[in-house]
Design a protein around this motif. Structure first.
Motif, PDB file in Angstrom:
ATOM      1  N   GLN A 194       0.831  -1.204   0.000  1.00  0.00           N
ATOM      2  CA  GLN A 194       0.000   0.000   0.000  1.00  0.00           C
ATOM      3  C   GLN A 194       0.866   1.254   0.000  1.00  0.00           C
ATOM      4  OE1 GLN A 194      -3.377  -0.270  -0.173  1.00  0.00           O
ATOM      5  NE2 GLN A 194      -3.154  -2.501  -0.164  1.00  0.00           N
ATOM      6  N   GLY A 195       0.259   2.372  -0.397  1.00  0.00           N
ATOM      7  CA  GLY A 195       0.934   3.659  -0.344  1.00  0.00           C
ATOM      8  C   GLY A 195       2.049   3.809  -1.354  1.00  0.00           C
ATOM      9  N   TRP A 196       1.979   3.056  -2.433  1.00  0.00           N
ATOM     10  CA  TRP A 196       3.066   3.110  -3.413  1.00  0.00           C
ATOM     11  C   TRP A 196       2.955   4.367  -4.279  1.00  0.00           C
ATOM     12  CZ3 TRP A 196       1.340   3.054  -8.408  1.00  0.00           C
ATOM     13  CH2 TRP A 196       0.104   2.460  -8.656  1.00  0.00           C
ATOM     14  N   THR A 197       4.113   4.787  -4.768  1.00  0.00           N
ATOM     15  CA  THR A 197       4.185   5.931  -5.677  1.00  0.00           C
ATOM     16  C   THR A 197       4.644   5.506  -7.067  1.00  0.00           C
ATOM     17  OG1 THR A 197       6.428   6.429  -4.924  1.00  0.00           O
ATOM     18  CG2 THR A 197       4.618   7.576  -3.825  1.00  0.00           C
ATOM     19  N   ALA A 198       5.240   4.325  -7.165  1.00  0.00           N
ATOM     20  CA  ALA A 198       5.676   3.796  -8.467  1.00  0.00           C
ATOM     21  C   ALA A 198       5.756   2.278  -8.370  1.00  0.00           C
ATOM     22  CB  ALA A 198       7.037   4.366  -8.851  1.00  0.00           C
ATOM     23  N   ILE A 199       5.300   1.596  -9.436  1.00  0.00           N
ATOM     24  CA  ILE A 199       5.424   0.138  -9.511  1.00  0.00           C
ATOM     25  C   ILE A 199       5.755  -0.251 -10.949  1.00  0.00           C
ATOM     26  CG2 ILE A 199       3.964  -0.498  -7.552  1.00  0.00           C
ATOM     27  CD1 ILE A 199       1.661  -0.960  -9.553  1.00  0.00           C
ATOM     28  N   ALA A 200       6.375  -1.417 -11.110  1.00  0.00           N
ATOM     29  CA  ALA A 200       6.678  -1.966 -12.432  1.00  0.00           C
ATOM     30  C   ALA A 200       6.853  -3.470 -12.278  1.00  0.00           C
ATOM     31  CB  ALA A 200       7.936  -1.341 -13.019  1.00  0.00           C
ATOM     32  N   GLU A 201       6.869  -4.165 -13.408  1.00  0.00           N
ATOM     33  CA  GLU A 201       6.959  -5.626 -13.370  1.00  0.00           C
ATOM     34  C   GLU A 201       7.788  -6.140 -14.539  1.00  0.00           C
ATOM     35  OE1 GLU A 201       3.303  -8.114 -14.306  1.00  0.00           O
ATOM     36  OE2 GLU A 201       3.578  -8.496 -12.151  1.00  0.00           O
ATOM     37  N   ASN A 202       8.621  -7.131 -14.257  1.00  0.00           N
ATOM     38  CA  ASN A 202       9.319  -7.908 -15.275  1.00  0.00           C
ATOM     39  C   ASN A 202       8.838  -9.349 -15.149  1.00  0.00           C
ATOM     40  OD1 ASN A 202      10.895  -5.754 -16.120  1.00  0.00           O
ATOM     41  ND2 ASN A 202      12.737  -6.410 -15.053  1.00  0.00           N
ATOM     42  N   ILE A 203       8.570  -9.994 -16.278  1.00  0.00           N
ATOM     43  CA  ILE A 203       8.274 -11.426 -16.269  1.00  0.00           C
ATOM     44  C   ILE A 203       9.198 -12.104 -17.270  1.00  0.00           C
ATOM     45  CG2 ILE A 203       5.883 -11.194 -15.484  1.00  0.00           C
ATOM     46  CD1 ILE A 203       4.963 -11.592 -18.395  1.00  0.00           C
ATOM     47  N   GLY A 225       5.479 -26.034 -14.779  1.00  0.00           N
ATOM     48  CA  GLY A 225       4.209 -25.831 -15.463  1.00  0.00           C
ATOM     49  C   GLY A 225       4.368 -25.159 -16.802  1.00  0.00           C
ATOM     50  N   GLY A 226       3.275 -25.156 -17.542  1.00  0.00           N
ATOM     51  CA  GLY A 226       3.236 -24.455 -18.826  1.00  0.00           C
ATOM     52  C   GLY A 226       4.218 -24.998 -19.836  1.00  0.00           C
ATOM     53  N   ARG A 227       4.252 -24.357 -20.972  1.00  0.00           N
ATOM     54  CA  ARG A 227       5.139 -24.865 -22.023  1.00  0.00           C
ATOM     55  C   ARG A 227       6.585 -24.462 -21.817  1.00  0.00           C
ATOM     56  NH1 ARG A 227       3.036 -21.013 -26.927  1.00  0.00           N
ATOM     57  NH2 ARG A 227       4.798 -19.606 -26.845  1.00  0.00           N
ATOM     58  N   TYR A 228       6.848 -23.483 -20.921  1.00  0.00           N
ATOM     59  CA  TYR A 228       8.223 -23.048 -20.691  1.00  0.00           C
ATOM     60  C   TYR A 228       8.859 -23.700 -19.466  1.00  0.00           C
ATOM     61  CZ  TYR A 228       6.922 -19.422 -24.001  1.00  0.00           C
ATOM     62  OH  TYR A 228       6.493 -18.748 -25.110  1.00  0.00           O
ATOM     63  N   GLY A 229       8.066 -24.203 -18.541  1.00  0.00           N
ATOM     64  CA  GLY A 229       8.590 -24.920 -17.384  1.00  0.00           C
ATOM     65  C   GLY A 229       9.028 -24.065 -16.208  1.00  0.00           C
ATOM     66  N   THR A 230       9.558 -22.880 -16.468  1.00  0.00           N
ATOM     67  CA  THR A 230      10.039 -22.009 -15.396  1.00  0.00           C
ATOM     68  C   THR A 230       9.519 -20.602 -15.650  1.00  0.00           C
ATOM     69  OG1 THR A 230      12.054 -23.322 -15.253  1.00  0.00           O
ATOM     70  CG2 THR A 230      12.098 -21.192 -14.184  1.00  0.00           C
ATOM     71  N   PHE A 231       8.872 -20.021 -14.635  1.00  0.00           N
ATOM     72  CA  PHE A 231       8.272 -18.691 -14.768  1.00  0.00           C
ATOM     73  C   PHE A 231       8.776 -17.793 -13.648  1.00  0.00           C
ATOM     74  CE2 PHE A 231       5.667 -21.677 -16.930  1.00  0.00           C
ATOM     75  CZ  PHE A 231       5.232 -21.014 -18.069  1.00  0.00           C
ATOM     76  N   TRP A 232       9.324 -16.642 -14.030  1.00  0.00           N
ATOM     77  CA  TRP A 232       9.904 -15.679 -13.101  1.00  0.00           C
ATOM     78  C   TRP A 232       9.097 -14.381 -13.137  1.00  0.00           C
ATOM     79  CZ3 TRP A 232      14.376 -17.159 -10.507  1.00  0.00           C
ATOM     80  CH2 TRP A 232      15.095 -18.240 -11.044  1.00  0.00           C
ATOM     81  N   THR A 233       8.976 -13.732 -11.990  1.00  0.00           N
ATOM     82  CA  THR A 233       8.359 -12.406 -11.908  1.00  0.00           C
ATOM     83  C   THR A 233       9.192 -11.538 -10.979  1.00  0.00           C
ATOM     84  OG1 THR A 233       6.148 -13.375 -12.183  1.00  0.00           O
ATOM     85  CG2 THR A 233       6.253 -11.113 -11.350  1.00  0.00           C
ATOM     86  N   GLN A 234       9.446 -10.312 -11.411  1.00  0.00           N
ATOM     87  CA  GLN A 234      10.028  -9.281 -10.551  1.00  0.00           C
ATOM     88  C   GLN A 234       8.990  -8.168 -10.452  1.00  0.00           C
ATOM     89  OE1 GLN A 234      13.672  -8.072 -12.621  1.00  0.00           O
ATOM     90  NE2 GLN A 234      14.874  -8.830 -10.905  1.00  0.00           N
ATOM     91  N   ASP A 235       8.581  -7.822  -9.245  1.00  0.00           N
ATOM     92  CA  ASP A 235       7.705  -6.672  -9.017  1.00  0.00           C
ATOM     93  C   ASP A 235       8.517  -5.611  -8.296  1.00  0.00           C
ATOM     94  OD1 ASP A 235       5.475  -7.754 -10.245  1.00  0.00           O
ATOM     95  OD2 ASP A 235       4.590  -8.496  -8.396  1.00  0.00           O
ATOM     96  N   PHE A 236       8.544  -4.412  -8.863  1.00  0.00           N
ATOM     97  CA  PHE A 236       9.304  -3.293  -8.305  1.00  0.00           C
ATOM     98  C   PHE A 236       8.340  -2.281  -7.709  1.00  0.00           C
ATOM     99  CE2 PHE A 236      11.537  -4.979 -11.977  1.00  0.00           C
ATOM    100  CZ  PHE A 236      12.829  -5.147 -11.512  1.00  0.00           C
ATOM    101  N   GLY A 237       8.772  -1.574  -6.685  1.00  0.00           N
ATOM    102  CA  GLY A 237       7.922  -0.541  -6.124  1.00  0.00           C
ATOM    103  C   GLY A 237       8.673   0.438  -5.258  1.00  0.00           C
TER     104      GLY A 237
END
Length: 198
Positions: A99-108, A148-160
C-alpha cells in the motif's frame, strides 16, 4: 448403442486431454526457491551497483504478489502482464498488502533455468533493463514457479516505491546506568621551603 459408445469415447478423450494439459506446478517456496530468489536479488543489485543506483530491498508484500503471479503464468497458459483473475498489476500488489506506493513496475520471464540466465535475459531487453536499473524503485519482490506451462520455469520481478517503507519496530531502549566517576583528587600546592644556609 454405437452412437452412445462413440459419444462416451469422445467425452473421455476430451476429459483426458484437458486433464493431461493441466501443468504440474511446484509453487511452494522451499530451500531451492528461496536460494533462487536470493540470487536474483543479489544479481539485480550487482547490476544496479554497476550504474550507481541504490540497491533494492526485498519486500515481503511484493514477493507475495510476484510469487502468486508466477503461479498464474505457470498454470493459465497465458504469458503477459495481464493474466489471471486479477489482470491489473496495481490490484495484484494491493491485494498482497503493498500500500501507499508511488511507483510500480513488473518484469516477467519464462524458460530461463537459473537466476543468472533470467537476469542476463532481462538485462538484454531494453524495457526490462530499464525497470531493473531504475532509481525510481526502492523495493522488489521476486517470484518463481517451476514445472508448469510450455516453458517450465516462470519468473516475476515486481518493483515498487512507497511514500514510506515500513521498518520493523525498534527494540525497547535499554537504560544504561553509568557508574559515577570517582572524584579526582584535589591538587594542593606545596610550598617550597627555602634551602638551608651554609
Amino acid at each position: 448403442m454405437l452412437v452412445r459408445i462413440r459419444l462416451l469415447a469422445c467425452t473421455l478423450a476430451l476429459v483426458t486431454s484437458v486433464a493431461f494439459r493441466q501443468p504440474a506446478v511446484v509453487a511452494a517456496a522451499g530451500p531451492e526457491t528461496d536460494a533462487a530468489v536470493a540470487r536474483v536479488l543479489e544479481l539485480t543489485n550487482v547490476e544496479r551497483e554497476r550504474v550507481g543506483v541504490p540497491p533494492l530491498a526485498l519486500s515481503t508484500e511484493l514477493t507475495s504478489a510476484a510469487q502468486s503471479y508466477s503461479v498464474v503464468l505457470a498454470t493459465s497458459g497465458c504469458f503477459a502482464h495481464t493474466c489471471g483473475p486479477v489482470p491489473d498489476m496495481a490490484e495484484r500488489v494491493g491485494e498482497a498488502g503493498y500500500q501507499g506506493w508511488t511507483a510500480i513496475a513488473e518484469n516477467i520471464a519464462a524458460g530461463y533455468p537459473t537466476p543468472e540466465a533470467v537476469v542476463a535475459g532481462w538485462m538484454s531487453s531494453p524495457g526490462h533493463r530499464a525497470n531493473l536499473l531504475s532509481p525510481n524503485y526502492a523495493e522488489i519482490g521476486i517470484g518463481l514457479a517451476t514445472g508448469g506451462g510450455r516453458y517450465g520455469t516462470f519468473w516475476t520481478q515486481d518493483f515498487g516505491t512507497r511514500r514510506f517503507i515500513p521498518t520493523p519496530p525498534a527494540p525497547a531502549p535499554v537504560e544504561v546506568v553509568e557508574p559515577m566517576a570517582e572524584p579526582e583528587p584535589e591538587a594542593v600546592p606545596v610550598e617550597e621551603e627555602p634551602a638551608p644556609e651554609e
